[in-house]
Design a protein around this motif. Structure first.
Motif, PDB file in Angstrom:
ATOM      1  N   LYS A   2      38.565  34.187  41.738  1.00 35.22           N
ATOM      2  CA  LYS A   2      37.582  32.799  42.219  1.00 35.22           C
ATOM      3  C   LYS A   2      38.084  31.656  41.397  1.00 35.22           C
ATOM      4  N   PRO A   3      38.395  30.244  42.107  1.00 38.11           N
ATOM      5  CA  PRO A   3      38.829  29.554  41.920  1.00 38.11           C
ATOM      6  C   PRO A   3      38.472  28.934  40.418  1.00 38.11           C
ATOM      7  N   LEU A   4      40.046  28.506  39.165  1.00 43.42           N
ATOM      8  CA  LEU A   4      39.448  28.545  37.963  1.00 43.42           C
ATOM      9  C   LEU A   4      38.834  26.113  38.405  1.00 43.42           C
ATOM     10  N   THR A   5      38.166  26.403  37.528  1.00 48.27           N
ATOM     11  CA  THR A   5      38.098  24.970  36.951  1.00 48.27           C
ATOM     12  C   THR A   5      37.924  24.572  35.673  1.00 48.27           C
ATOM     13  N   ASP A   6      37.446  23.658  34.656  1.00 48.52           N
ATOM     14  CA  ASP A   6      38.018  23.457  33.663  1.00 48.52           C
ATOM     15  C   ASP A   6      36.617  23.875  32.534  1.00 48.52           C
ATOM     16  N   SER A   7      35.762  24.250  33.419  1.00 48.30           N
ATOM     17  CA  SER A   7      34.172  24.393  33.874  1.00 48.30           C
ATOM     18  C   SER A   7      34.568  25.806  32.825  1.00 48.30           C
ATOM     19  N   THR A   8      35.167  26.977  33.081  1.00 48.99           N
ATOM     20  CA  THR A   8      34.769  28.351  32.618  1.00 48.99           C
ATOM     21  C   THR A   8      36.317  28.578  32.639  1.00 48.99           C
ATOM     22  N   ALA A   9      37.301  28.125  33.303  1.00 46.99           N
ATOM     23  CA  ALA A   9      38.440  28.327  33.082  1.00 46.99           C
ATOM     24  C   ALA A   9      39.384  28.523  31.237  1.00 46.99           C
ATOM     25  N   THR A  10      39.295  29.523  30.440  1.00 45.72           N
ATOM     26  CA  THR A  10      40.524  29.430  28.945  1.00 45.72           C
ATOM     27  C   THR A  10      41.354  29.633  29.114  1.00 45.72           C
ATOM     28  N   ILE A  11      42.103  28.538  27.760  1.00 45.57           N
ATOM     29  CA  ILE A  11      43.604  28.744  28.272  1.00 45.57           C
ATOM     30  C   ILE A  11      44.201  30.275  27.906  1.00 45.57           C
ATOM     31  N   ALA A  12      43.632  31.223  27.762  1.00 47.00           N
ATOM     32  CA  ALA A  12      44.585  32.271  27.753  1.00 47.00           C
ATOM     33  C   ALA A  12      44.584  32.863  29.149  1.00 47.00           C
ATOM     34  N   LEU A  14      44.968  30.776  31.894  1.00 48.63           N
ATOM     35  CA  LEU A  14      44.907  29.622  32.365  1.00 48.63           C
ATOM     36  C   LEU A  14      47.211  30.022  31.679  1.00 48.63           C
ATOM     37  N   LYS A  15      47.105  30.919  30.227  1.00 51.35           N
ATOM     38  CA  LYS A  15      48.248  31.346  29.797  1.00 51.35           C
ATOM     39  C   LYS A  15      48.798  32.753  30.751  1.00 51.35           C
ATOM     40  N   ARG A  17      47.891  33.008  34.354  1.00 59.80           N
ATOM     41  CA  ARG A  17      48.558  32.634  35.025  1.00 59.80           C
ATOM     42  C   ARG A  17      49.275  32.583  35.385  1.00 59.80           C
TER      43      ARG A  17
END
Lengths: 125, 125, 125, 125
Positions: A2-12, A14-15, A17
């Motif tokens: 799923k595409p990442l967006t600020d409203s759902t993506a956690t720092i973990a 993103l780390k 990825r």
């Protein structure tokens, strides 16, 4: 994925990825804190370059300019990617560090003394 | 509020935290992209200062040193806080920008050509 | 004009050269200390980019590499040009400031305590 | 020694001063181009910190403020000291590099096109 967006993506997430990207290329060997802090600062320099000669007000227009916006977003992404890689390499928890720093800043900059003022806490008087 | 950690904190939550802090102090007026990009670069400089004279290998030990770790975490937090404030001021989606950048990097750095190599994509040959 | 070299060029001569260049283009209006400090830092970032993933030892070879040397010299020139323009805009005497700083550093880093050690003066013990 | 000032000090003299300081402490071993470029960028960040929230016009007043002027001169000195140490470590001629860069900039920014305009040469049209 799923595409990442600020409203759902956690720092973990993103780390993970950025770690997967580095591992796939066997790049963790280059990701010493020294090197990553340099890369981060170099990318911060590239972000600044968009705003060198603008006044602060003009810089708001620059960042809203569709012809420049994508490039600015890309430089911001570079900065945060290196920050996340730094956190991966050093096993630091970014969110916890931010929360601790905000708490410390709240003490250094009490609302009643710092409201509407840009002076450093050492000069708040 | 529950303590924030990377495993649960979303970018949006962190953006909200730093925005609330700035609003409470009426600081959004100072948060022009130009100013925030400068602050971000200055903090990136402070992060680097911990590793100036170390070799990359030694810098891994520096970052693991309990006597330095908190200070390093604090500088990293400063960097990411300014990056989030920049994203707030410019209404950029950090996670989406990261995802787009990783996709672009994947094209510039195909695994088979870049594995174990730190050269720039323009020199990958 | 005679070509400039380090052995004969004074700081004042170099300041004059960059000032003449700026005046001819009516650029002094953009040369506020804030803007010049940003430009300087951005160029310092570009200089660093040549050495991001190298070890310190490898970076000596990079700087000696004929294929990279001219570009590195150019980034160094950019840094010093902005430093000189900063000095012009603020009417600071660079040589005097350097001399004062070296004197201060000599007190902070006495030879007998700092010989062969890269630690910060606050940790010299 | 006679006090140094911009009107008489050559780049070579300043390079010699910083080299003598480093040699006396056996610090040349730490002065790899990578390390010096980092130190330079970190000091450029400290110089910027004086102007983060000021407008460009306000930054002229900050730099003229007697209470801040010495500290600003010190940061500028740090930047130039590291630039000179970088030139020492890489055997680059700073004045010649500046002259070459000014000549290149004169071509990229012809007076008639760039007069009074802060746009990048790629956008001069």
């Amino acid at each position: 994925m799923k595409p990442l967006t600020d409203s759902t993506a956690t720092i973990a997430q993103l780390k993970d990825r950025v770690l997967a990207f580095a591992r796939e290329r066997d790049w963790e060997q280059f990701h010493a804190p020294k090197n990553l802090s340099m890369a981060l600062a170099a990318e911060a320099g590239e972000l600044m370059e968009h705003f060198l000669w603008a006044t602060p007000d003009e810089s708001r227009a620059t960042a809203a300019n569709p012809a420049k916006r994508d490039k600015i977003a890309e430089e911001l992404a570079d900065v945060v990617i290196y920050a996340l890689e730094f956190a991966n390499a050093t096993k630091l928890d970014v969110a916890a560090a931010i929360e601790a720093k905000i708490a410390a800043n709240a003490k250094k900059y009490p609302v009643e003394k710092s409201k509407g003022r840009s002076v450093k806490y050492t000069e708040l008087g």
